[in-house]
Motif scaffolding. Sequence first.
Motif, PDB file in Angstrom:
ATOM      1  N   ASP A 151       6.880   7.838  -5.273  1.00 47.33           N
ATOM      2  CA  ASP A 151       6.689   6.640  -6.109  1.00 47.33           C
ATOM      3  C   ASP A 151       5.853   5.608  -5.377  1.00 47.33           C
ATOM      4  O   ASP A 151       4.914   5.037  -5.934  1.00 47.33           O
ATOM      5  CB  ASP A 151       8.043   6.017  -6.461  1.00 47.33           C
ATOM      6  N   GLY A 154       2.304   6.252  -5.391  1.00 48.37           N
ATOM      7  CA  GLY A 154       1.662   6.291  -6.699  1.00 48.37           C
ATOM      8  C   GLY A 154       1.594   7.680  -7.310  1.00 48.37           C
ATOM      9  O   GLY A 154       0.870   7.892  -8.284  1.00 48.37           O
ATOM     10  N   ARG A 155       2.356   8.614  -6.794  1.00 46.99           N
ATOM     11  CA  ARG A 155       2.381   9.994  -7.302  1.00 46.99           C
ATOM     12  C   ARG A 155       3.589  10.139  -8.240  1.00 46.99           C
ATOM     13  O   ARG A 155       4.560  10.812  -7.953  1.00 46.99           O
ATOM     14  CB  ARG A 155       2.426  10.971  -6.131  1.00 46.99           C
ATOM     15  N   PHE A 156       3.499   9.461  -9.385  1.00 52.00           N
ATOM     16  CA  PHE A 156       4.646   9.241 -10.252  1.00 52.00           C
ATOM     17  C   PHE A 156       5.161  10.514 -10.933  1.00 52.00           C
ATOM     18  O   PHE A 156       6.375  10.672 -11.091  1.00 52.00           O
ATOM     19  CB  PHE A 156       4.326   8.167 -11.292  1.00 52.00           C
ATOM     20  N   SER A 186       9.699   6.476 -13.311  1.00 49.94           N
ATOM     21  CA  SER A 186       8.514   7.143 -12.737  1.00 49.94           C
ATOM     22  C   SER A 186       7.672   7.774 -13.835  1.00 49.94           C
ATOM     23  O   SER A 186       6.437   7.715 -13.790  1.00 49.94           O
ATOM     24  CB  SER A 186       8.942   8.218 -11.726  1.00 49.94           C
ATOM     25  N   ARG A 189       5.684   5.021 -15.487  1.00 51.87           N
ATOM     26  CA  ARG A 189       4.560   4.617 -14.637  1.00 51.87           C
ATOM     27  C   ARG A 189       3.448   5.653 -14.648  1.00 51.87           C
ATOM     28  O   ARG A 189       2.266   5.308 -14.634  1.00 51.87           O
ATOM     29  CB  ARG A 189       5.044   4.327 -13.207  1.00 51.87           C
ATOM     30  N   ALA A 190       3.814   6.921 -14.691  1.00 48.62           N
ATOM     31  CA  ALA A 190       2.808   7.997 -14.729  1.00 48.62           C
ATOM     32  C   ALA A 190       1.985   7.883 -15.999  1.00 48.62           C
ATOM     33  O   ALA A 190       0.744   8.026 -15.968  1.00 48.62           O
ATOM     34  CB  ALA A 190       3.487   9.357 -14.645  1.00 48.62           C
ATOM     35  N   ASP A 192       1.534   5.124 -17.800  1.00 50.03           N
ATOM     36  CA  ASP A 192       0.739   3.899 -17.696  1.00 50.03           C
ATOM     37  C   ASP A 192      -0.523   4.108 -16.884  1.00 50.03           C
ATOM     38  O   ASP A 192      -1.583   3.603 -17.220  1.00 50.03           O
ATOM     39  CB  ASP A 192       1.571   2.762 -17.073  1.00 50.03           C
ATOM     40  N   VAL A 193      -0.402   4.859 -15.795  1.00 45.73           N
ATOM     41  CA  VAL A 193      -1.571   5.118 -14.934  1.00 45.73           C
ATOM     42  C   VAL A 193      -2.593   5.956 -15.673  1.00 45.73           C
ATOM     43  O   VAL A 193      -3.791   5.724 -15.568  1.00 45.73           O
ATOM     44  CB  VAL A 193      -1.111   5.821 -13.621  1.00 45.73           C
ATOM     45  N   LYS A 194      -2.128   6.923 -16.457  1.00 45.35           N
ATOM     46  CA  LYS A 194      -3.045   7.797 -17.202  1.00 45.35           C
ATOM     47  C   LYS A 194      -3.753   7.077 -18.312  1.00 45.35           C
ATOM     48  O   LYS A 194      -4.884   7.408 -18.674  1.00 45.35           O
ATOM     49  CB  LYS A 194      -2.280   9.009 -17.749  1.00 45.35           C
TER      50      LYS A 194
END
Length: 195
Positions: A151, A154-156, A186, A189-190, A192-194
Amino acid sequence: QSSRLRARVGSSGAPVLLFDQDRRSWDPLHINGGEAALARAEALVSAGSASSAGSVESAGGVRGPYVLQAAIASCHVRSFRPEDTDWARLVSLYSELANLAASPVVELNRAVALSYASGPEAALPYVDLILASGALERYHLLYSVRADLLDRLGRFDEAAREWERAAGLAANSAERALLEERAEASRVRAVDVKE
């Protein structure tokens, strides 16, 4: 350790992680008693070191596992905020403890301290070595530590899988619920990042 008992469980019965504990609720009487006991133990170690100078056979001056564990606990209670903890000292204390009483759990705790002293990228290889050894394959905290490191890196997606793995091994429902919440956070967040 007993100074933190009240802060370890929330009003709903859910566990409260060290970083989330209200340190104002830690018991100062227990802290002061523990610090005094640690000071006496350290003084005995120092006295043993001074009296055994020149004696190859003596173990004087060597801190035993209980003194080291007390010193580790002391590092935590001496800081009012988690970020003020002397993480480098904790790494050193865990290293000393590992040399004296090696165990995969001590190594895992050292990796956690290292992650705060030097960053999660420094600690992840050590956690992966413990994982590869198989020594703690049924220990849910191994996977939760790994999830936390992922986490923080940043590897959610990977973190979510590790949180789920930890939840599947947790022995009680409150802990399992906390780990499942972390897995869901997590996953969010994954996404959201995508996006």
